[in-house]
Structure formats: C-alpha cells, structure tokens
Design a protein around this motif. Sequence first.
Motif, short mmCIF file in Angstrom:
data_model
loop_
_atom_site.label_atom_id
_atom_site.label_comp_id
_atom_site.label_asym_id
_atom_site.label_seq_id
_atom_site.Cartn_x
_atom_site.Cartn_y
_atom_site.Cartn_z
N PHE A 121 -8.98 59.44 -4.66
CA PHE A 121 -9.32 58.05 -4.98
C PHE A 121 -8.16 57.11 -4.66
O PHE A 121 -8.33 56.10 -3.94
N THR A 122 -6.97 57.44 -5.17
CA THR A 122 -5.82 56.56 -4.96
C THR A 122 -5.36 56.56 -3.50
O THR A 122 -4.99 55.51 -2.96
N SER A 123 -5.40 57.73 -2.87
CA SER A 123 -4.97 57.80 -1.46
C SER A 123 -5.88 56.97 -0.57
O SER A 123 -5.42 56.28 0.35
N TRP A 124 -7.19 57.02 -0.84
CA TRP A 124 -8.15 56.28 -0.03
C TRP A 124 -7.91 54.77 -0.11
O TRP A 124 -7.81 54.08 0.90
N PHE A 125 -7.80 54.25 -1.34
CA PHE A 125 -7.66 52.81 -1.50
C PHE A 125 -6.26 52.31 -1.14
O PHE A 125 -6.11 51.16 -0.71
N GLU A 126 -5.24 53.16 -1.31
CA GLU A 126 -3.91 52.77 -0.84
C GLU A 126 -3.89 52.67 0.68
O GLU A 126 -3.26 51.78 1.25
N ASP A 127 -4.58 53.59 1.33
CA ASP A 127 -4.65 53.56 2.80
C ASP A 127 -5.39 52.31 3.27
O ASP A 127 -5.06 51.76 4.33
N LYS A 128 -6.39 51.88 2.50
CA LYS A 128 -7.15 50.68 2.85
C LYS A 128 -6.48 49.41 2.33
O LYS A 128 -7.00 48.31 2.55
N MET A 129 -5.33 49.57 1.63
CA MET A 129 -4.60 48.45 1.04
C MET A 129 -5.49 47.63 0.10
O MET A 129 -5.51 46.40 0.10
N ILE A 130 -6.25 48.36 -0.71
CA ILE A 130 -7.13 47.75 -1.71
C ILE A 130 -6.46 47.91 -3.08
O ILE A 130 -6.08 49.02 -3.44
N PRO A 131 -6.28 46.85 -3.84
CA PRO A 131 -5.58 46.94 -5.13
C PRO A 131 -6.35 47.80 -6.15
O PRO A 131 -7.58 47.81 -6.16
N MET A 132 -5.56 48.47 -6.99
CA MET A 132 -6.14 49.32 -8.04
C MET A 132 -5.50 48.98 -9.37
O MET A 132 -4.40 48.42 -9.43
N TYR B 183 -15.75 45.68 -1.28
CA TYR B 183 -14.49 44.92 -1.27
C TYR B 183 -14.36 44.12 0.04
O TYR B 183 -13.89 42.97 0.02
N GLU B 184 -14.76 44.72 1.15
CA GLU B 184 -14.67 44.01 2.43
C GLU B 184 -15.57 42.78 2.43
O GLU B 184 -15.21 41.72 2.97
N GLN B 185 -16.72 42.87 1.81
CA GLN B 185 -17.60 41.71 1.70
C GLN B 185 -16.95 40.61 0.87
O GLN B 185 -17.04 39.43 1.20
N LEU B 186 -16.30 41.01 -0.24
CA LEU B 186 -15.60 40.02 -1.08
C LEU B 186 -14.44 39.39 -0.32
O LEU B 186 -14.19 38.18 -0.43
N ARG B 187 -13.71 40.20 0.45
CA ARG B 187 -12.57 39.68 1.20
C ARG B 187 -13.01 38.66 2.24
O ARG B 187 -12.37 37.62 2.41
N ALA C 55 -11.01 38.10 -3.05
CA ALA C 55 -10.48 39.46 -2.99
C ALA C 55 -9.68 39.82 -4.24
O ALA C 55 -8.74 40.61 -4.19
N ASP C 56 -10.01 39.21 -5.37
CA ASP C 56 -9.30 39.51 -6.62
C ASP C 56 -9.81 40.79 -7.29
O ASP C 56 -9.26 41.24 -8.28
N TYR C 57 -10.88 41.34 -6.76
CA TYR C 57 -11.50 42.54 -7.34
C TYR C 57 -10.55 43.74 -7.21
O TYR C 57 -9.98 43.97 -6.14
N GLN C 58 -10.36 44.51 -8.30
CA GLN C 58 -9.49 45.67 -8.31
C GLN C 58 -10.28 46.94 -8.63
O GLN C 58 -11.16 46.92 -9.50
#
Length: 268
Positions: A141-152, A44-48, A53-56
């Motif tokens: 899973f959700t806690s990790w990506f929420e902490d990274k502010m990555i959409p799910m 995701y960081e590479q896409l950003r 960064a539309d990848y979910q």
Amino acid sequence: MNLLKLLSWEVERVTKPFLMLVTGLLVVQFGYLGYFLWGETNFYEQLRRAGDADYQMSFADYLGGTPYLLSLGIAVAAVLLYSVWIWYRDFQGRGTFMMRLLTMPQKRMTIFFAKLATILMMTFGLFAVEWIALKLQYIAFTSWFEDKMIPMQGSFEQALSYQAILSMMYPSSLVNFVIHQLMITIAVLFIFAFVLIERSFWQRTLWSPVLSLSILVVILTIPILGYAFLDNYLIYDETIVYVGVVLIAWAGVTIWLGGRFLQTKLNV
C-alpha cells in the motif's frame, strides 16, 4: 494413545482444510488490495485534474472495505464452525468413529484437550498468517502510493485500531492480548460443552439442543447479572479483578461440564 499422538492425529486431519481456508483468505485480500489501489489512484488523478488534490490515502480505508472485512469474518466464522465439526464429524456413521476413540486405552479428557489444542492452534495460526498478510499489504500500500507521489496519512497501528475485529485480534497491550485469547478459549469451551451435552441427550429427547443451550445460557448469564448488580459498588481495579475471576470461572466450569458429560454421560 497419549495426548501428543491424538493432537498429531487431529492436526493432520485439519491441515488440508486450514490451508484451503488460508489460501482463499489471502487470494481475496490481495486481489481486493490490487483493485483498491487501482481504483483509489484513478480517483486521486481525477481530483488532481479538477484542482482538488487535498485528498489523502489511508490504510484504514482499505481495512474498512467490505471485501476485506467479509473475508476476515468468514475465516473467523470457519474456525468457530470447525470447533463444532471437530466433534460432530466423529459421530458420523452412527458414531462408530467416536466409539473407537472412547474405547481406546486413554482417559477421555485426553480427547477433549487434543481437540481444544487443535482449535487453538488453528486460531493462533490464522492470527499469525493474517498479521504477516497485513504487514505485506501495508508495505504494498505505502510503496504504491509513494511511487505515485500520492499523500498518505495514519500509521499501521492506527489503521488496525480503527477496526474493531482487528483491534480484538491484535490489541495494543500484552494484558489485553492475554484477556482476548482467554475469551477466545472460553468461547471454544462453550461450544465444546454444548456439543457434548447435546450428544449426551440425543437418544433421549428431541429437545437436546434446547436443553444444552439453556444450561450454558444460565452459566453465562449468572456472572453478567452479578456484575450488573455490583457495577455501582466496584472501582476500576475491582472490576478488572471481577472480570478476570469470571473468565477463569467460565473456563473451569465449561471444562468440568464438558468432561463430566464426555466421561460419564456420552452415548455413541
């Protein structure tokens, strides 16, 4: 020896292998989860950085990974293999252990139902442990990506429904759950019947596995052929009733068949 004592005996014998199986399952799954989270975050960081960064992220992507599916498949296969081994191990050493079981002062069907209950307890135990593991993995899973502010996207229930094996293990309705558990029980009963028929023939012919399998194939295919013939004449409700009757008939026939060979035909 009554049913509870035999069941306690069987459970004691299976506890260590079951704990080893569950431990291996959890180590593989949580290890793969950590690898998945790390890899997807970097992706995701590479896409950003590239401005795309539309990848979910979806929990279903993790559940569709080969390591997860392989670990779950091996665990289920191990339980099925143990339903064979739970009988064959007692025939080791020229059947002396099975001879002791059969000569104990109890009905032989008590042995049958004690072993059946043990396998079903293993199956339900595996399902329960995996359900708890899935919940914890989803939280991580959700806690990790929420902490990274990555959409799910997608919910826990949706992710489970995308995987055939998980939707079979954890169906959305109580009726489907009961039907699936009955199908699992019938699969175990077919395995039990195969082992008992084969063991009854083993001193008489080298073709005993083929003969025992042929008997069970006939029992299995007759209702299926009947459904193929009646399919065009049955409405949905009638089909449900037919399937229910067939499942109950399969269970009854396999219990009767296994019991008959256990009580009157078994050689040790």
